[in-house]
Design a protein around this motif. Structure first.
Motif, mmCIF file in Angstrom:
data_model
loop_
_atom_site.group_PDB
_atom_site.id
_atom_site.type_symbol
_atom_site.label_atom_id
_atom_site.label_comp_id
_atom_site.label_asym_id
_atom_site.label_seq_id
_atom_site.Cartn_x
_atom_site.Cartn_y
_atom_site.Cartn_z
ATOM 1 N N UNK A 53 0.807 -1.215 0.000
ATOM 2 C CA UNK A 53 0.000 0.000 0.000
ATOM 3 C C UNK A 53 0.837 1.260 0.000
ATOM 4 N N UNK A 54 1.967 1.224 0.715
ATOM 5 C CA UNK A 54 2.873 2.382 0.731
ATOM 6 C C UNK A 54 3.423 2.660 -0.661
ATOM 7 N N UNK A 55 3.815 1.612 -1.359
ATOM 8 C CA UNK A 55 4.331 1.790 -2.724
ATOM 9 C C UNK A 55 3.236 2.277 -3.668
ATOM 10 N N UNK A 56 2.043 1.695 -3.538
ATOM 11 C CA UNK A 56 0.947 2.082 -4.418
ATOM 12 C C UNK A 56 0.535 3.529 -4.233
ATOM 13 N N UNK A 57 0.414 3.951 -2.992
ATOM 14 C CA UNK A 57 -0.004 5.329 -2.734
ATOM 15 C C UNK A 57 1.079 6.327 -3.109
ATOM 16 N N UNK A 58 2.354 5.924 -3.024
ATOM 17 C CA UNK A 58 3.448 6.841 -3.356
ATOM 18 C C UNK A 58 3.469 7.189 -4.841
ATOM 19 N N UNK A 59 3.133 6.217 -5.666
ATOM 20 C CA UNK A 59 3.189 6.472 -7.110
ATOM 21 C C UNK A 59 1.866 6.835 -7.740
ATOM 22 N N UNK A 60 0.825 7.030 -6.931
ATOM 23 C CA UNK A 60 -0.515 7.245 -7.483
ATOM 24 C C UNK A 60 -0.627 8.564 -8.237
ATOM 25 N N UNK A 61 -0.022 9.625 -7.717
ATOM 26 C CA UNK A 61 -0.166 10.931 -8.372
ATOM 27 C C UNK A 61 0.469 10.925 -9.759
ATOM 28 N N UNK A 62 1.675 10.383 -9.865
ATOM 29 C CA UNK A 62 2.358 10.340 -11.161
ATOM 30 C C UNK A 62 1.553 9.526 -12.173
ATOM 31 N N UNK A 63 1.036 8.378 -11.743
ATOM 32 C CA UNK A 63 0.314 7.503 -12.657
ATOM 33 C C UNK A 63 -0.996 8.128 -13.121
ATOM 34 N N UNK A 64 -1.735 8.765 -12.197
ATOM 35 C CA UNK A 64 -3.026 9.337 -12.580
ATOM 36 C C UNK A 64 -2.859 10.533 -13.513
ATOM 37 N N UNK A 65 -1.802 11.330 -13.309
ATOM 38 C CA UNK A 65 -1.570 12.475 -14.188
ATOM 39 C C UNK A 65 -1.131 12.013 -15.574
ATOM 40 N N UNK A 66 -0.306 10.996 -15.622
ATOM 41 C CA UNK A 66 0.236 10.542 -16.906
ATOM 42 C C UNK A 66 -0.762 9.713 -17.707
ATOM 43 N N UNK A 67 -1.486 8.819 -17.039
ATOM 44 C CA UNK A 67 -2.339 7.867 -17.755
ATOM 45 C C UNK A 67 -3.833 8.084 -17.539
ATOM 46 N N UNK A 68 -4.232 8.851 -16.545
ATOM 47 C CA UNK A 68 -5.651 9.055 -16.282
ATOM 48 C C UNK A 68 -6.192 8.045 -15.285
ATOM 49 N N UNK A 69 -7.255 8.426 -14.623
ATOM 50 C CA UNK A 69 -7.806 7.585 -13.560
ATOM 51 C C UNK A 69 -8.456 6.319 -14.103
ATOM 52 N N UNK A 70 -9.103 6.403 -15.254
ATOM 53 C CA UNK A 70 -9.773 5.217 -15.800
ATOM 54 C C UNK A 70 -8.767 4.130 -16.149
ATOM 55 N N UNK A 71 -7.693 4.475 -16.842
ATOM 56 C CA UNK A 71 -6.684 3.484 -17.209
ATOM 57 C C UNK A 71 -6.008 2.901 -15.975
ATOM 58 N N UNK A 72 -5.745 3.753 -14.982
ATOM 59 C CA UNK A 72 -5.131 3.262 -13.753
ATOM 60 C C UNK A 72 -6.064 2.299 -13.014
ATOM 61 N N UNK A 73 -7.357 2.599 -13.025
ATOM 62 C CA UNK A 73 -8.317 1.691 -12.397
ATOM 63 C C UNK A 73 -8.362 0.346 -13.115
ATOM 64 N N UNK A 74 -8.313 0.363 -14.432
ATOM 65 C CA UNK A 74 -8.297 -0.888 -15.192
ATOM 66 C C UNK A 74 -7.061 -1.713 -14.851
ATOM 67 N N UNK A 75 -5.904 -1.054 -14.768
ATOM 68 C CA UNK A 75 -4.676 -1.757 -14.389
ATOM 69 C C UNK A 75 -4.769 -2.283 -12.963
ATOM 70 N N UNK A 76 -5.391 -1.495 -12.081
ATOM 71 C CA UNK A 76 -5.604 -1.943 -10.701
ATOM 72 C C UNK A 76 -6.431 -3.217 -10.658
ATOM 73 N N UNK A 77 -7.472 -3.259 -11.467
ATOM 74 C CA UNK A 77 -8.332 -4.439 -11.490
ATOM 75 C C UNK A 77 -7.582 -5.665 -11.994
ATOM 76 N N UNK A 78 -6.783 -5.492 -13.038
ATOM 77 C CA UNK A 78 -5.975 -6.601 -13.542
ATOM 78 C C UNK A 78 -5.007 -7.105 -12.473
ATOM 79 N N UNK A 79 -4.381 -6.154 -11.771
ATOM 80 C CA UNK A 79 -3.440 -6.532 -10.716
ATOM 81 C C UNK A 79 -4.145 -7.293 -9.601
ATOM 82 N N UNK A 80 -5.356 -6.851 -9.250
ATOM 83 C CA UNK A 80 -6.105 -7.521 -8.199
ATOM 84 C C UNK A 80 -6.524 -8.930 -8.621
#
Length: 232
Positions: A20-47
């Motif tokens: 969780x520490x790693x995920x929350x640390x990189x969340x801002x960079x990922x959401x700005x670069x790829x958007x929240x929808x794409x990040x959510x899709x990747x999150x679902x695949x990871x889960x």
């Protein structure tokens, strides 16, 4: 030995927080670069991958698979995207209610997990792999449904500067109508962000203007950690 078993259980519980520490640390960079929808899709695949790994750990007779799965679950769940995406795609009059649903369903999920983990249900020696893999089902549902939703309108307008894409997303989400007021609000937010310096964690700690707010957040967060919710 009992000491080794206790150590392994401790690592299994705590490795979720490390992910969780790693995920929350990189969340801002990922959401700005790829958007929240794409990040959510990747999150679902990871889960889904994490749930599969934990579900097959008994067949493989590998406790390491549980550790890996828990670590991946921590990365996926602790990227704070759901409430942001839900809030940004909701109409202004329903935004507060939409944001509150994340906490409600988070608590509901914990309650269902606790009930399902009883020995009379899925907590038995033969069924616990199903319980471990159950976290993949909501991720699968969201993975199937999310492609039918547009990207967040504020992300399209603020970060991509795609005004037509923003208008199209708003019409898809809220229907046809006059939505210029919402677009104007997003434009005001964009102008405010340009004039606001984004502080790093170290700069935030050193900034005297935010000192008391920071103290309050630290105290509240520490209190939550000490109340035993992580043990649950």
């Amino acid at each position: 030995q009992q000491d080794n078993l206790l150590f392994l259980w401790s690592i299994t519980v705590s490795i979720f927080g490390i992910g969780g520490l790693l995920g929350s640390s990189g969340s801002r960079y990922l959401t700005v670069k790829y958007g929240k929808k794409k990040c959510l899709l990747c999150n679902n695949l990871l889960m889904i991958v994490a749930a599969s790994i934990m579900g097959f750990s008994k067949i493989a007779q590998s406790f390491e698979m549980i550790l890996i799965g828990r670590f991946m679950c921590g990365i996926s769940l602790c990227v704070p995207l759901h409430h942001q995406y839900v809030g940004e795609i909701s109409p202004k009059k329903l935004r507060g209610f939409a944001n509150s649903t994340s906490s409600f369903f988070w608590s509901l999920g914990k309650a269902i997990g606790q009930i399902s983990g009883q020995r009379e249900l899925l907590g038995s020696q033969s069924l616990w792999p199903i319980l471990m893999a159950a976290c993949g089902f909501p991720a699968l549902v969201q993975l199937v449904a999310l492609p039918f939703f547009p990207e967040s309108p504020p992300y399209l307008l603020i970060h991509k500067e795609d005004q037509e894409g923003c208008k199209k997303a708003i019409r898809q989400l809220w229907g046809e109508g006059h939505h210029q007021a919402e677009i104007d609000d997003i434009m005001k937010e964009k102008a405010t962000m340009k004039n606001t310096k984004i502080l790093s964690v170290l700069e935030l700690v050193k900034e005297p203007a935010f000192r008391w707010q920071l103290y309050m957040i630290v105290i509240l967060t520490t209190t939550i950690q000490l109340c035993g919710i992580n043990a649950v």
